[in-house]
Design an enzyme around this catalytic site. Structure first.
Site, PDB file in Angstrom:
ATOM      1  N   ASP A 110      97.724  54.542  85.046  1.00 27.71           N
ATOM      2  CA  ASP A 110      97.107  55.157  86.228  1.00 27.71           C
ATOM      3  C   ASP A 110      97.439  54.398  87.505  1.00 27.71           C
ATOM      4  O   ASP A 110      96.642  54.337  88.425  1.00 27.71           O
ATOM      5  CB  ASP A 110      95.589  55.272  86.033  1.00 27.71           C
ATOM      6  CG  ASP A 110      94.911  53.917  85.871  1.00 27.71           C
ATOM      7  OD1 ASP A 110      95.613  52.895  85.724  1.00 27.71           O
ATOM      8  OD2 ASP A 110      93.660  53.882  85.883  1.00 27.71           O
ATOM      9  N   ARG A 124      86.077  60.184  84.402  1.00 32.29           N
ATOM     10  CA  ARG A 124      85.567  60.235  85.777  1.00 32.29           C
ATOM     11  C   ARG A 124      86.328  61.224  86.657  1.00 32.29           C
ATOM     12  O   ARG A 124      85.962  61.488  87.791  1.00 32.29           O
ATOM     13  CB  ARG A 124      85.613  58.821  86.389  1.00 32.29           C
ATOM     14  CG  ARG A 124      84.581  57.882  85.785  1.00 32.29           C
ATOM     15  CD  ARG A 124      84.878  56.417  86.094  1.00 32.29           C
ATOM     16  NE  ARG A 124      85.919  55.865  85.218  1.00 32.29           N
ATOM     17  CZ  ARG A 124      86.317  54.600  85.232  1.00 32.29           C
ATOM     18  NH1 ARG A 124      85.781  53.747  86.083  1.00 32.29           N
ATOM     19  NH2 ARG A 124      87.257  54.180  84.405  1.00 32.29           N
ATOM     20  N   LYS A 175      94.047  61.987  82.160  1.00 29.42           N
ATOM     21  CA  LYS A 175      94.198  61.295  83.443  1.00 29.42           C
ATOM     22  C   LYS A 175      95.643  61.072  83.867  1.00 29.42           C
ATOM     23  O   LYS A 175      96.007  61.322  85.024  1.00 29.42           O
ATOM     24  CB  LYS A 175      93.471  59.942  83.393  1.00 29.42           C
ATOM     25  CG  LYS A 175      93.769  59.069  84.593  1.00 29.42           C
ATOM     26  CD  LYS A 175      92.699  58.075  84.900  1.00 29.42           C
ATOM     27  CE  LYS A 175      92.872  56.780  84.201  1.00 29.42           C
ATOM     28  NZ  LYS A 175      91.918  55.763  84.717  1.00 29.42           N
ATOM     29  N   ASN A 179     124.383  95.761 107.971  1.00 28.23           N
ATOM     30  CA  ASN A 179     123.108  95.791 108.689  1.00 28.23           C
ATOM     31  C   ASN A 179     122.120  96.627 107.878  1.00 28.23           C
ATOM     32  O   ASN A 179     122.357  97.810 107.656  1.00 28.23           O
ATOM     33  CB  ASN A 179     123.321  96.387 110.077  1.00 28.23           C
ATOM     34  CG  ASN A 179     122.085  96.184 110.949  1.00 28.23           C
ATOM     35  OD1 ASN A 179     120.961  96.253 110.449  1.00 28.23           O
ATOM     36  ND2 ASN A 179     122.289  95.933 112.219  1.00 28.23           N
TER      37      ASN A 179
HETATM   38  C1  UD1 Z   1      91.804  47.910  84.037  1.00 27.67           C
HETATM   39  C2  UD1 Z   1      91.705  46.408  83.787  1.00 27.67           C
HETATM   40  C3  UD1 Z   1      91.148  45.735  85.036  1.00 27.67           C
HETATM   41  C4  UD1 Z   1      92.071  46.054  86.232  1.00 27.67           C
HETATM   42  C5  UD1 Z   1      92.229  47.571  86.393  1.00 27.67           C
HETATM   43  C6  UD1 Z   1      93.283  47.846  87.427  1.00 27.67           C
HETATM   44  C7  UD1 Z   1      91.216  46.015  81.416  1.00 27.67           C
HETATM   45  C8  UD1 Z   1      90.172  45.723  80.426  1.00 27.67           C
HETATM   46  N1  UD1 Z   1      90.820  46.138  82.681  1.00 27.67           N
HETATM   47  O1  UD1 Z   1      90.493  48.402  84.242  1.00 27.67           O
HETATM   48  O2  UD1 Z   1      91.128  44.324  84.852  1.00 27.67           O
HETATM   49  O3  UD1 Z   1      91.527  45.504  87.409  1.00 27.67           O
HETATM   50  O4  UD1 Z   1      92.660  48.181  85.162  1.00 27.67           O
HETATM   51  O5  UD1 Z   1      93.348  49.198  87.736  1.00 27.67           O
HETATM   52  O6  UD1 Z   1      92.378  46.099  81.061  1.00 27.67           O
HETATM   53  N2  UD1 Z   1      93.679  52.938  78.211  1.00 27.67           N
HETATM   54  C9  UD1 Z   1      94.102  53.228  76.944  1.00 27.67           C
HETATM   55  N3  UD1 Z   1      93.256  53.066  75.910  1.00 27.67           N
HETATM   56  C10 UD1 Z   1      91.983  52.607  76.068  1.00 27.67           C
HETATM   57  C11 UD1 Z   1      91.544  52.317  77.377  1.00 27.67           C
HETATM   58  C12 UD1 Z   1      92.402  52.482  78.428  1.00 27.67           C
HETATM   59  O7  UD1 Z   1      95.242  53.640  76.742  1.00 27.67           O
HETATM   60  O8  UD1 Z   1      91.280  52.471  75.058  1.00 27.67           O
HETATM   61  C13 UD1 Z   1      94.603  53.124  79.332  1.00 27.67           C
HETATM   62  C14 UD1 Z   1      94.119  54.125  80.344  1.00 27.67           C
HETATM   63  O9  UD1 Z   1      94.640  55.406  80.049  1.00 27.67           O
HETATM   64  C15 UD1 Z   1      94.643  53.593  81.658  1.00 27.67           C
HETATM   65  C16 UD1 Z   1      94.806  52.105  81.410  1.00 27.67           C
HETATM   66  O10 UD1 Z   1      94.721  51.902  80.022  1.00 27.67           O
HETATM   67  O11 UD1 Z   1      95.908  54.151  81.959  1.00 27.67           O
HETATM   68  C17 UD1 Z   1      93.710  51.311  82.117  1.00 27.67           C
HETATM   69  O12 UD1 Z   1      92.447  51.765  81.635  1.00 27.67           O
HETATM   70  P1  UD1 Z   1      91.226  52.006  82.601  1.00 27.67           P
HETATM   71  O13 UD1 Z   1      90.107  52.536  81.803  1.00 27.67           O
HETATM   72  O14 UD1 Z   1      91.659  52.771  83.775  1.00 27.67           O
HETATM   73  O15 UD1 Z   1      90.922  50.504  83.005  1.00 27.67           O
HETATM   74  P2  UD1 Z   1      90.104  49.983  84.264  1.00 27.67           P
HETATM   75  O16 UD1 Z   1      88.672  50.093  83.985  1.00 27.67           O
HETATM   76  O17 UD1 Z   1      90.610  50.617  85.482  1.00 27.67           O
HETATM   77 CA    CA Z   2      92.092  52.173  85.921  1.00 26.56          CA
END
Ligand code: UD1
Ligand code: CA
Length: 450
Positions: free
Chosen positions: A101, A14, A21, A371
């Site tokens: 993040d 996104r 990210k 100077n």
């Molecule tokens: C996640 C939480 C959500 C919370 C939110 C807070 C889960 C399922 N959901 O959602 O409950 O409210 O964060 O910001 O945990 N990542 C990986 N591998 C993956 C997927 C993600 O390493 O397969 C990492 C991403 O790089 C990121 C973090 O995990 O740093 C969170 O992933 P993201 O996709 O941002 O989760 P949200 O949808 O924000």
């Molecule tokens: Ca997130």
């Protein structure tokens, strides 16, 4: 013992960016580097970072940090990501899982969560707009699950208490729950958050600790949220400057992108950018529109409007600008004056030396009280190599002079205006190199032919 796992394998689709990210910048550096600093402050036994998308880029950006890397080859969800690090974690450790993040969380907030002795503790916060976050499902104090936005019913979506994605549990317990997590949900992912429901169903104690300051726990999935994080970072950074003793003409217009320390009675005018490692001594003033990067300005130094200063140092009170550019390796002693449209690079100017207008001073050692007249240029580059210009103390260089390096001007020498000096000029003498002026009497201007 504590071990930290930072989840950083997501692509951040996104963001619409070529950069993974967690390498998106907040306050001038990658989000992940903020989190690693925060994790380090907790003094864990190890910091594990799970990478996937752009793994090499991430590793490179954080080389030299104390990180144990794990790789998640396929992005199958936060639970799956955490699993990739667990084999490297001591089964007897407590594990703190952090999303990659969420760069603004403070060490003290995490330390507070670690005080909680529940089997699973998560950090939650009350969101004004909970859209996109996992919702905390509770019966009074007892938490029984976390529901992701995409899986939530309309009623669950009205819940304002949301998951920050920070979780603490024993490594052995966590491994057990993660083994049982399935991917039967709206996103087809293995959710870390499902461990909460499994733990509660096992009759284990699960708690959500509600953080006081929601702004610390904001995550960033897109540029809009990055901008919101940046705004929070800037508010904090400006506040820190004010607390240290700086006056900011308009705090909202000062940007801090690095590690900045200021003394007492520093004044920073509008639209100033401070980046990298910046140190401003007592009473330093920075004029509007200036950009200061990696520099150290001694007490009393005055930076006039619209200067660009990078990798420079003053060791006493100096005056710089307006419209000056100090580049890497510039060192100015007490009382030096650098005026408008002057550029310096790899140059040391001793006490009281002046270059007041329109000059280039590069690869030069300029003695005390020298100077340099308007338009003095050190011709330091012969097209292949750089050479030094050495100017003895109290020398006076007339305007529009080219000093063709390597060249040395003796102490107290005077150089006539408009000279091109390509061999050494002796101390105390007048040296000049220019055609003698003459006038032709009776000369007439050409006239247009009829
Ligand atoms: C996640 C939480 C959500 C919370 C939110 C807070 C889960 C399922 N959901 O959602 O409950 O409210 O964060 O910001 O945990 N990542 C990986 N591998 C993956 C997927 C993600 O390493 O397969 C990492 C991403 O790089 C990121 C973090 O995990 O740093 C969170 O992933 P993201 O996709 O941002 O989760 P949200 O949808 O924000
Ligand atoms: Ca997130």
């Amino acid at each position: 013992m504590l071990e930290v796992i930072i989840l950083a394998a997501g692509e951040g689709r996104r963001m619409n960016s070529d950069r993974p990210k967690v390498l998106q910048h907040v306050g001038g550096r990658p989000m992940l580097s903020h989190l690693v600093d925060t994790a380090e402050a907790l003094e864990p036994r190890a910091i594990h970072v799970v990478v996937g998308a752009g793994a090499d880029q991430v590793r490179q950006a954080l080389a030299n940090r104390p990180i144990r890397w794990s790789v998640q080859a396929q992005r199958l969800g936060t639970g799956h990501a955490a699993m990739q690090a667990l084999p490297a974690v001591d089964p007897g450790s407590r594990v703190l899982v952090l999303p990659g993040d969420m760069p603004l969380v403070r060490p003290a907030t995490l330390a507070g969560l670690l005080q909680n002795d529940a089997d699973v503790a998560v950090l939650s916060f009350m969101a004004d707009n909970p859209t996109g976050y996992g919702r905390i499902l509770r019966d009074g104090d007892a938490v029984w699950g976390i529901r992701e936005e995409k899986d939530a019913s309309d009623e669950e979506r009205t819940i304002r208490e949301v998951n920050s994605a920070v979780l603490v549990a024993g490594a052995g317990d966590l491994a057990g729950w993660l083994d049982r997590v399935g991917a039967d949900n709206a996103q087809g992912e293995y959710y870390l958050t499902d461990c909460v429901g499994l733990a509660a169903a096992d009759g284990r104690r699960v708690e959500a600790v509600v953080a006081g300051d929601a702004s610390e726990l904001m995550g960033a999935n897109d540029r809009l949220q990055m901008a919101a994080l940046e705004a929070v970072f800037q508010r904090r950074a400006r506040r820190a400057l004010l607390e240290q003793g700086a006056a900011l003409a308009d705090p909202d217009t000062v940007q801090v992108r690095g590690d900045v320390e200021v003394g007492r009675d520093v004044f920073i005018d509008v639209n100033v950018v401070l980046q990298g490692r910046v140190r401003l001594g007592d009473g330093v003033s920075v004029g509007p529109g200036s950009v200061l990067s990696d520099c150290e300005l001694a007490a009393g130094t005055e930076v006039q409007p619209y200067c660009v200063i990078e990798g420079a140092k003053t060791s006493g009170a100096c005056s710089v600008g307006p419209f000056a550019r100090l580049r890497a390796g510039t060192e100015l002693a007490e009382g030096v004056k650098i005026g408008n449209f002057v550029e310096t690079k790899n140059a040391r100017l001793e006490a009281g030396a002046k270059a007041s207008h329109l000059s280039y001073v590069g690869d030069a050692a300029v003695g005390a009280a020298v100077n340099l007249g308007a338009g003095t240029i050190t011709c330091n580059y012969d097209g292949v190599n750089k050479h030094q210009t050495i100017i003895g103390e109290r020398a006076f260089v007339g305007s529009n002079t080219s000093l063709v390096a390597p060249v040395e001007i003796g102490a107290g020498a005077t150089i006539g205006a408009g000279s091109v000096i390509s061999s050494d000029a002796p101390a105390g003498q007048l040296t000049l190199s220019r055609a003698r002026q003459r006038s032709i009497s009776g000369w007439k201007r050409p006239e247009k032919k009829p």
